[in-house]
Every structure is written in structure tokens, then in C-alpha cells.
Design an enzyme around this catalytic site. Structure first.
Site, short mmCIF file in Angstrom:
data_model
loop_
_atom_site.label_atom_id
_atom_site.label_comp_id
_atom_site.label_asym_id
_atom_site.label_seq_id
_atom_site.Cartn_x
_atom_site.Cartn_y
_atom_site.Cartn_z
CG LEU A 2 4.26 -1.47 3.42
CD1 LEU A 2 3.02 -1.79 4.25
CD2 LEU A 2 4.67 -2.67 2.62
CG ASP A 3 4.54 0.38 -3.59
OD1 ASP A 3 5.63 0.90 -3.27
OD2 ASP A 3 4.42 -0.45 -4.50
CE LYS A 4 -2.64 7.50 -1.82
NZ LYS A 4 -2.89 8.71 -2.58
CB THR A 6 0.97 -1.94 -0.42
OG1 THR A 6 1.06 -1.78 -1.82
CG2 THR A 6 1.47 -3.34 -0.05
NE ARG A 101 1.63 -0.83 -7.43
CZ ARG A 101 1.55 0.48 -7.27
NH1 ARG A 101 2.30 1.10 -6.37
NH2 ARG A 101 0.72 1.18 -8.01
#
Length: 179
Positions: A2-4, A6, A101
């Protein structure tokens, strides 16, 4: 991964055999991933973004739409429209870094709170104070990994898991509804 900043679900392999099986399933696009997002602007209808993603040539920390990038496909649908924002569900066919994103920013609807791919805070004319406070103080991108579906690496059984929206995103939705 997961993206930071998120929230939501991720898969963790308990051993190297499971990791290899899950990695192979991911490359064959056999793992379904669905996200919830609050985007800036009003998205009229759902759609698909099929645009390649690669490293941004000007900022190595960012990704960008690039003709020489790797194929990336995101399907989005409108869940709820607000005065100046939209709640979306985004399903990924591919798994590129920052994919949802980058794709939502590309179509002109960056995710609320996304400092890397978003723009300044967008509010409707004469916003309700609750909306201004909630959106103005939101400290991360409004993106949540809400559902995963995959075959168990040993048994092959279909595993489907989901996660409720976290309280900070629910607060954004409440504020948008009150506006």
C-alpha cells in the site's frame, strides 16, 4: 503493498512458497483489488483509464503517465456525488506504483489530500464550516484498500476480504453530505 498514507487491506505471505504463488497470481492478474477514494471535482460517470505509468523524469519520487511506461488499467465507478467531490470505487487490473492516484489525477480528479499528485484543496462556493474543517485538516490521501479477492496459495480456495472505511474518510463523507 500500500502507498504510504493509504489505509486498508494488504496480503501478507507466511512463507516463501506462499509469497511466490501470490506473486505469480498478481502478475497473472488473478488478485482482485478494489479501493475507495474521495476525489476532487464531480466525476460525471464511471469509466476506465488505460494509460501506461513510469517514473516521472523530473521527480524520481513520483510516477507519471508515460508512453514508454508499463501498461496500467484502472476501472472507476461513481459511488456518491457531493457538491465539489466524488466518492469513487476503483478496481485495478494492474498493480503499478501509485496507479489509482496517478490515473485519477490524469483524468482531472485527484484524490483529496494527495500532496504528491493532487492540487490545492477544492471546496464549493460558500462551504459549510464542517466541510472546510474536515477537508482542510485531512492529513493524507483519501484512499482506502477496501476489498481483496484471491486464491489461497495452498488450497486454491477463493478468499474474499473487505474492510470498512476508516473513521477519517467517513468524517469526510459526513462533512460533504452536510454541505
Amino acid at each position: 503493498r500500500l502507498d504510504k498514507n493509504t489505509s486498508g487491506l494488504l496480503i501478507v505471505a507466511r512463507n516463501s512458497a506462499a509469497f511466490q504463488t501470490l506473486t505469480a497470481a498478481m502478475s497473472r492478474r488473478e488478485i482482485s483489488r478494489t479501493y475507495s477514494a474521495i476525489s476532487n471535482g464531480i466525476v460525471i460517470a464511471g469509466g476506465t483509464v488505460d494509460e501506461p505509468i513510469g517514473r516521472d523524469p523530473h521527480n524520481r519520487l513520483k510516477m507519471a503517465i508515460r508512453r514508454d511506461g508499463r501498461r496500467a488499467v484502472s476501472h472507476y465507478r461513481v459511488v456518491k456525488k457531493f457538491r465539489a467531490h466524488t466518492q469513487l470505487e476503483v478496481r485495478l487490473d494492474t498493480g503499478r506504483t501509485h496507479q489509482s492516484r496517478v490515473h485519477l489525477a490524469h483524468i482531472g480528479h485527484p484524490i483529496v489530500g494527495d500532496k504528491q499528485y493532487g492540487s490545492r484543496l477544492r471546496l464549493p462556493a460558500k462551504p459549510h464550516p464542517q466541510l472546510e474543517t474536515a477537508f482542510g485538516g485531512f492529513a493524507r490521501q483519501a484512499l482506502h484498500a477496501k476489498a481483496l479477492a484471491f486464491s489461497h496459495p495452498l488450497t486454491g480456495e477463493l478468499i474474499e476480504v473487505s474492510s470498512d472505511l476508516p473513521s477519517d474518510i467517513k468524517m469526510l463523507i459526513s462533512a460533504a453530505l452536510a454541505d
